[in-house]
Design a protein around this motif. Structure first.
Motif, mmCIF file in Angstrom:
data_model
loop_
_atom_site.group_PDB
_atom_site.id
_atom_site.type_symbol
_atom_site.label_atom_id
_atom_site.label_comp_id
_atom_site.label_asym_id
_atom_site.label_seq_id
_atom_site.Cartn_x
_atom_site.Cartn_y
_atom_site.Cartn_z
ATOM 1 N N ILE A 85 -8.775 19.946 -40.295
ATOM 2 C CA ILE A 85 -7.620 19.281 -40.902
ATOM 3 C C ILE A 85 -6.657 20.319 -41.469
ATOM 4 O O ILE A 85 -5.430 20.220 -41.323
ATOM 5 N N VAL A 86 -7.209 21.345 -42.117
ATOM 6 C CA VAL A 86 -6.374 22.396 -42.706
ATOM 7 C C VAL A 86 -5.631 23.165 -41.618
ATOM 8 O O VAL A 86 -4.431 23.432 -41.746
ATOM 9 N N THR A 87 -6.335 23.539 -40.548
ATOM 10 C CA THR A 87 -5.669 24.284 -39.469
ATOM 11 C C THR A 87 -4.597 23.434 -38.793
ATOM 12 O O THR A 87 -3.572 23.957 -38.353
ATOM 13 N N ALA A 88 -4.825 22.115 -38.712
ATOM 14 C CA ALA A 88 -3.814 21.241 -38.120
ATOM 15 C C ALA A 88 -2.580 21.147 -39.005
ATOM 16 O O ALA A 88 -1.442 21.134 -38.507
ATOM 17 N N ILE A 89 -2.776 21.086 -40.323
ATOM 18 C CA ILE A 89 -1.652 21.024 -41.251
ATOM 19 C C ILE A 89 -0.838 22.310 -41.193
ATOM 20 O O ILE A 89 0.400 22.305 -41.273
ATOM 21 N N ILE A 90 -1.538 23.439 -41.025
ATOM 22 C CA ILE A 90 -0.844 24.725 -40.913
ATOM 23 C C ILE A 90 -0.199 24.879 -39.540
ATOM 24 O O ILE A 90 0.939 25.352 -39.412
ATOM 25 N N GLY A 91 -0.934 24.481 -38.509
ATOM 26 C CA GLY A 91 -0.489 24.744 -37.148
ATOM 27 C C GLY A 91 0.572 23.803 -36.625
ATOM 28 O O GLY A 91 1.409 24.203 -35.811
ATOM 29 N N SER A 92 0.566 22.548 -37.056
ATOM 30 C CA SER A 92 1.524 21.571 -36.535
ATOM 31 C C SER A 92 2.976 21.974 -36.774
ATOM 32 O O SER A 92 3.799 21.927 -35.842
ATOM 33 N N PRO A 93 3.355 22.375 -38.006
ATOM 34 C CA PRO A 93 4.748 22.804 -38.197
ATOM 35 C C PRO A 93 5.118 23.999 -37.323
ATOM 36 O O PRO A 93 6.239 24.075 -36.812
ATOM 37 N N TYR A 94 4.173 24.927 -37.139
ATOM 38 C CA TYR A 94 4.467 26.083 -36.300
ATOM 39 C C TYR A 94 4.634 25.670 -34.848
ATOM 40 O O TYR A 94 5.468 26.222 -34.123
ATOM 41 N N PHE A 95 3.834 24.713 -34.415
ATOM 42 C CA PHE A 95 3.964 24.197 -33.051
ATOM 43 C C PHE A 95 5.339 23.573 -32.844
ATOM 44 O O PHE A 95 5.985 23.792 -31.820
#
Length: 258
Positions: free
Chosen positions: A236-246
């Protein structure tokens, strides 16, 4: 992340078509059934077996005219992803509440079930995968510039794709079997490392491996601290970090040619 350019006219970024749903189906089956025939190693073994089998399926469907074709690999991965996602939803809809909860935590990358005793077994597959990728780094550099360029340098594009496919299969299967579905690391880290050290795969591959591990440790630390004593899934944490970058990557011009 391995990037191939299909031809000098057509650019195609092909990430190993390992959508996580089809890789964790066997593990979710074991979790919901309460399987424990190998003790704490049951779920990792099931996850690795499922990843190996589905990876082989993608490879078979992506093989044509004596080699692996990026377009076929991508389409095979997408097709199998939809199929196994449907099976996962079916299993979760008929499971018990406790089984569903455990499965959901594992799917989102729950590291609470990970143990140091399992690390050596994972390294038995991770290290060969990394070594293969590093030793074929020059070929990967050539492939990024196109099949014709790679062939002119003495590399066989189809042979190199197959070798790299095996390497990524080993890495992905071992990682998912130990940590569950932790997304966006494979998308986020290589692009950040590339912007710092450049596109030379001889450096990009090992530094991406180290950076991915570091990001996972940071995500795990955040997941254990933000709502302590409750532990959130690291995925969940990596998705929260990664989604904006994506989304940021999507806004960039010529993102597919990176």
């Amino acid at each position: 992340m391995l990037c191939f350019r299909a031809s000098s006219k057509t650019r195609l970024q092909t990430v190993y078509p390992g959508h996580f749903q089809r890789r964790v189906l066997a593990a979710v089956l074991g979790i919901m059934a309460g399987a424990a025939f190998l003790g704490s190693f049951t779920i990792p073994v099931l996850a690795f077996s499922g990843a190996f089998i589905t990876g082989a399926m993608v490879g078979i469907m992506g093989w044509k005219r004596g080699g692996l074709w990026p377009e076929r690999l991508l389409l095979a991965g997408v097709g199998l992803s939809f199929f196994f996602s449907a099976l996962l939803m079916l299993l979760m809809s008929i499971s018990s509440d406790e089984g569903l909860r455990k499965a959901m935590l594992w799917i989102f990358g729950d590291l609470s079930m990970s143990e140091w005793s399992k690390v050596p077994y994972g390294l038995a597959f991770v290290l060969p995968g990394i070594l293969i990728a590093i030793t074929r780094a020059k070929a990967l550099n050539a492939l990024i510039l196109g099949d014709e360029f790679a062939h002119s340098l003495g590399f066989s594009p189809q042979r190199e794709r197959f070798i790299l496919f095996v390497a990524v299969g080993l890495l992905t299967a071992a990682s998912v079997s130990l940590g569950g579905m932790i997304g966006f690391i494979g998308l986020l880290v290589p692009h950040i490392i590339r912007s710092i050290i450049g596109s030379d795969s001889r450096l990009l591959v090992p530094f991406s491996a180290l950076g991915g591990g570091a990001l996972l440790c940071i995500a795990d630390l955040i997941s254990r601290s933000v709502l302590a004593p409750t532990e959130l899934p690291a995925g969940i944490v990596t998705a929260i970090i990664g989604s904006p970058y994506f989304l940021y990557l999507l806004r960039r011009k010529n993102v597919l040619s990176i």
